[in-house]
Design a protein around this motif. Structure first.
Motif, PDB file in Angstrom:
ATOM      1  N   GLY A 235       0.834  -1.203   0.000  1.00 30.45           N
ATOM      2  CA  GLY A 235       0.000   0.000   0.000  1.00 30.45           C
ATOM      3  C   GLY A 235       0.862   1.244   0.000  1.00 30.45           C
ATOM      4  N   SER A 236       0.200   2.391   0.127  1.00 30.75           N
ATOM      5  CA  SER A 236       0.887   3.676   0.022  1.00 30.75           C
ATOM      6  C   SER A 236       0.609   4.529   1.254  1.00 30.75           C
ATOM      7  N   VAL A 237       1.333   5.656   1.326  1.00 30.73           N
ATOM      8  CA  VAL A 237       1.057   6.666   2.343  1.00 30.73           C
ATOM      9  C   VAL A 237       0.503   7.888   1.624  1.00 30.73           C
ATOM     10  N   LEU A 238      -0.477   8.526   2.237  1.00 29.85           N
ATOM     11  CA  LEU A 238      -0.998   9.796   1.730  1.00 29.85           C
ATOM     12  C   LEU A 238      -0.891  10.800   2.853  1.00 29.85           C
ATOM     13  N   GLU A 239      -0.021  11.806   2.691  1.00 27.18           N
ATOM     14  CA  GLU A 239       0.101  12.832   3.730  1.00 27.18           C
ATOM     15  C   GLU A 239      -0.665  14.076   3.297  1.00 27.18           C
ATOM     16  N   LEU A 240      -1.511  14.566   4.204  1.00 30.94           N
ATOM     17  CA  LEU A 240      -2.297  15.774   3.937  1.00 30.94           C
ATOM     18  C   LEU A 240      -1.640  16.959   4.629  1.00 30.94           C
ATOM     19  N   GLY A 241      -1.595  18.091   3.958  1.00 27.43           N
ATOM     20  CA  GLY A 241      -1.033  19.306   4.563  1.00 27.43           C
ATOM     21  C   GLY A 241       0.392  19.123   5.028  1.00 27.43           C
ATOM     22  N   PRO A 242       1.324  18.768   4.128  1.00 24.57           N
ATOM     23  CA  PRO A 242       2.671  18.388   4.566  1.00 24.57           C
ATOM     24  C   PRO A 242       3.593  19.543   4.966  1.00 24.57           C
ATOM     25  N   GLY A 243       3.115  20.778   5.029  1.00 19.90           N
ATOM     26  CA  GLY A 243       3.921  21.892   5.541  1.00 19.90           C
ATOM     27  C   GLY A 243       5.166  22.119   4.708  1.00 19.90           C
ATOM     28  N   THR A 244       6.333  22.058   5.349  1.00 20.15           N
ATOM     29  CA  THR A 244       7.595  22.261   4.619  1.00 20.15           C
ATOM     30  C   THR A 244       8.056  20.996   3.911  1.00 20.15           C
ATOM     31  N   GLY A 245       7.406  19.865   4.160  1.00 23.24           N
ATOM     32  CA  GLY A 245       7.845  18.585   3.588  1.00 23.24           C
ATOM     33  C   GLY A 245       8.849  17.864   4.471  1.00 23.24           C
ATOM     34  N   ARG A 246       9.113  18.435   5.636  1.00 26.08           N
ATOM     35  CA  ARG A 246      10.151  17.818   6.475  1.00 26.08           C
ATOM     36  C   ARG A 246       9.704  16.452   6.996  1.00 26.08           C
ATOM     37  N   PHE A 247       8.415  16.329   7.362  1.00 23.30           N
ATOM     38  CA  PHE A 247       7.951  15.021   7.845  1.00 23.30           C
ATOM     39  C   PHE A 247       8.131  13.973   6.749  1.00 23.30           C
ATOM     40  N   ALA A 248       7.676  14.286   5.535  1.00 28.09           N
ATOM     41  CA  ALA A 248       7.751  13.321   4.427  1.00 28.09           C
ATOM     42  C   ALA A 248       9.200  12.918   4.166  1.00 28.09           C
ATOM     43  N   ALA A 249      10.091  13.918   4.101  1.00 31.18           N
ATOM     44  CA  ALA A 249      11.490  13.628   3.781  1.00 31.18           C
ATOM     45  C   ALA A 249      12.120  12.754   4.882  1.00 31.18           C
ATOM     46  N   THR A 250      11.843  13.104   6.146  1.00 26.41           N
ATOM     47  CA  THR A 250      12.449  12.344   7.249  1.00 26.41           C
ATOM     48  C   THR A 250      11.882  10.934   7.301  1.00 26.41           C
ATOM     49  N   ALA A 251      10.566  10.806   7.110  1.00 27.78           N
ATOM     50  CA  ALA A 251       9.946   9.473   7.164  1.00 27.78           C
ATOM     51  C   ALA A 251      10.479   8.596   6.029  1.00 27.78           C
ATOM     52  N   LEU A 252      10.586   9.166   4.834  1.00 29.00           N
ATOM     53  CA  LEU A 252      11.084   8.370   3.693  1.00 29.00           C
ATOM     54  C   LEU A 252      12.539   7.966   3.906  1.00 29.00           C
ATOM     55  N   ALA A 253      13.344   8.909   4.433  1.00 28.12           N
ATOM     56  CA  ALA A 253      14.763   8.592   4.656  1.00 28.12           C
ATOM     57  C   ALA A 253      14.910   7.488   5.707  1.00 28.12           C
ATOM     58  N   ALA A 254      14.024   7.484   6.714  1.00 33.67           N
ATOM     59  CA  ALA A 254      14.129   6.503   7.806  1.00 33.67           C
ATOM     60  C   ALA A 254      13.489   5.169   7.452  1.00 33.67           C
ATOM     61  N   TRP A 255      12.660   5.158   6.423  1.00 40.69           N
ATOM     62  CA  TRP A 255      11.801   3.993   6.142  1.00 40.69           C
ATOM     63  C   TRP A 255      12.570   2.686   5.963  1.00 40.69           C
ATOM     64  N   PRO A 256      13.685   2.652   5.215  1.00 45.47           N
ATOM     65  CA  PRO A 256      14.336   1.360   4.944  1.00 45.47           C
ATOM     66  C   PRO A 256      14.674   0.572   6.210  1.00 45.47           C
ATOM     67  N   ALA A 257      14.834   1.253   7.361  1.00 39.69           N
ATOM     68  CA  ALA A 257      15.117   0.529   8.612  1.00 39.69           C
ATOM     69  C   ALA A 257      13.894  -0.252   9.088  1.00 39.69           C
ATOM     70  N   HIS A 258      12.713   0.072   8.555  1.00 39.47           N
ATOM     71  CA  HIS A 258      11.475  -0.541   9.062  1.00 39.47           C
ATOM     72  C   HIS A 258      10.875  -1.584   8.127  1.00 39.47           C
ATOM     73  N   GLY A 259      11.338  -1.636   6.880  1.00 34.42           N
ATOM     74  CA  GLY A 259      10.754  -2.620   5.962  1.00 34.42           C
ATOM     75  C   GLY A 259      10.743  -2.085   4.544  1.00 34.42           C
ATOM     76  N   PRO A 260      10.038  -2.810   3.630  1.00 34.36           N
ATOM     77  CA  PRO A 260      10.006  -2.375   2.229  1.00 34.36           C
ATOM     78  C   PRO A 260       9.331  -1.003   2.100  1.00 34.36           C
ATOM     79  N   LEU A 261       9.797  -0.204   1.146  1.00 38.52           N
ATOM     80  CA  LEU A 261       9.229   1.141   0.946  1.00 38.52           C
ATOM     81  C   LEU A 261       7.749   1.051   0.566  1.00 38.52           C
ATOM     82  N   PRO A 262       6.981   2.116   0.859  1.00 41.89           N
ATOM     83  CA  PRO A 262       5.582   2.134   0.393  1.00 41.89           C
ATOM     84  C   PRO A 262       5.552   2.185  -1.138  1.00 41.89           C
TER      85      PRO A 262
END
Ligand SMILES: C[S@@+](CC[C@H](N)C(=O)[O-])C[C@H]1O[C@@H](n2cnc3c(N)ncnc32)[C@H](O)[C@@H]1O
Length: 402
Positions: free
Chosen positions: A100-127
């Motif tokens: 499945g995928s992630v849908l972020e609403l109102g992502p502001g500066t994009g910092r949450f998205a960038a940090t979550a994507l950068a950290a994701w590989p430690a948790h499993g396959p990418l969305p």
């Protein structure tokens, strides 16, 4: 200054010449709107224009908004721990769903998205995809730059949308978006809620209250909405808010969600605490240059305006739209359950300097302490056809309070 803090009594600093000129254009747009409306505007219309009028509103024009040079900070800007821990929960949901995928609403500066994507590989396959939906063109550009620079190898998974996807499976996430939706205000007069709207006051604006007698558009909807609120026993002059667009917003999300969860993170309370004698001035807050105050008529277009969220209303809207309320807890309980302590220990160990360790500890305190964001911010998880047990919901279950 975070967005939910107490008000300040300090005088507000004057804007610079460019910002002042911009503020005058916003004032003119608001006065034009008032004139068309016959001299009285519902507060939600004022807030929508002051925040989102294309090219003019606080979120739609080019102001810095977030971070030290802006007006306030949010959790993803305070500490990378926030997005890293949420990424682990998103990955757990997608693993349970089999993708499945992630849908972020109102992502502001994009910092949450960038940090979550950068950290994701430690948790499993990418969305499959990391979708971002933003109403502000200015912010969308900032998000694209931020994700390109900081999301690492996962950056190509990001895709920006113009509208909600008609069908979606995975995780929908929104941090401090509900409290930025336009709200209506009321004031109690002899036990009856009157509409608290906006009138002109010289070159500026002022509160203007009127009985909802059917002579203005929206009076009937206002009466129906406030009839449902637990206002008996609250003192005369009590002011409060509600979000007229909330149920439609939740329904639109629910309509597209085939399987998965919606995670809403925001300043808010269950209804019995939201409408309470302790909050007789309501929950409306404005942010300007890291000062919090309660005057939305001061520097419109240059000022953030927010109101806390009635999470009982969110839960009711979700259930009406066919979603389950899978969890409701504080931000601190969610982050602790989801393993922020282990993440903190690893980051502390890896920090390159004493200054970085101090910054890390300061950020963790702001996210977790009750006097900071830890208790004022709540996490609500709504689910459709998704039984994945989330560690973030294990420490504290506040659903009985809704
Ligand atoms: C206070 S900011 C929070 C930004 C970010 N989520 C964070 O935590 O830093 C509110 C965000 O919600 C966006 N927004 C407001 N209404 C929206 C809507 N109806 N749909 C999507 N985004 C919206 C604003 O443009 C802004 O990006």
């Amino acid at each position: 200054m975070t967005r939910g803090g107490p008000g300040s009594t300090s005088a507000l600093p004057a804007p610079g010449p460019d910002a002042e000129a911009h503020g005058r254009r916003v004032d003119a747009a608001l006065h034009a709107r008032l004139e068309v409306a016959g001299g009285w505007l519902p507060f939600a219309d004022y807030m929508r224009c002051a925040l989102y009028e294309p090219g003019l509103g606080y979120y739609s024009a080019g102001a810095a908004k977030f971070g030290p040079a802006g007006d306030f900070v949010t959790a993803p800007e305070i500490s990378g721990l926030f997005a890293e821990v949420f990424a682990g929960q998103f990955a757990a949901v997608l693993a349970g769903l089999g993708g499945g995928s992630v849908l972020e609403l109102g992502p502001g500066t994009g910092r949450f998205a960038a940090t979550a994507l950068a950290a994701w590989p430690a948790h499993g396959p990418l969305p499959d995809e990391y979708l971002l939906l933003e109403v502000s063109g200015d912010l969308r550009e900032r998000q694209q730059r931020q994700v390109a620079v900081a999301a690492g190898a996962a950056a190509p998974r990001a895709r920006w949308l113009e509208a909600l996807p008609p069908r979606f499976a995975g995780v929908v996430f929104a941090n401090e978006v509900l409290d930025a939706l336009p709200c209506e205000r009321f004031v109690l007069r002899a036990g009856e809620p009157w509409r608290l709207g906006v009138g002109a006051c010289g070159a500026g604006f002022a509160w203007s209250e009127r009985r909802p007698d059917g002579s203005h558009a929206g009076d009937q909807a206002f009466v129906e909405a406030t009839r449902e609120l637990p206002l008996a026993g609250l003192p005369d002059g009590y002011r409060g808010e509600f979000h007229p667009g909330l149920a439609a917003w939740i329904r639109a999300l629910a309509d597209g969600l085939q399987r998965g969860v919606v995670m809403l993170v925001d300043y808010g309370l269950p209804r019995s605490h939201y409408y309470h004698p302790q909050r007789e001035a309501g929950t409306l807050r404005c942010h300007y240059r890291h000062l919090a105050h309660d005057d939305p008529f001061s520097y419109p277009g240059l000022t953030d305006i927010t109101a806390w969220v009635d999470f009982t209303a969110v839960a009711e809207a979700a259930v009406a739209a066919g979603l389950d309320v899978a969890g409701f807890t504080t931000q601190a309980a969610f982050l602790l359950g989801a393993g922020i302590d282990a993440r903190f220990a690893a980051a502390h160990e890896a920090a390159a300097s004493e200054a970085a360790r101090v910054r890390l500890a300061h950020g963790a305190r702001q996210l977790l302490l009750p006097g900071e964001m830890g208790e004022a911010i709540k996490v609500m998880v709504l689910a459709r056809d998704c039984e994945v047990p989330l560690p973030g919901l294990l420490i504290q279950d506040l659903r009985d309070s809704l």
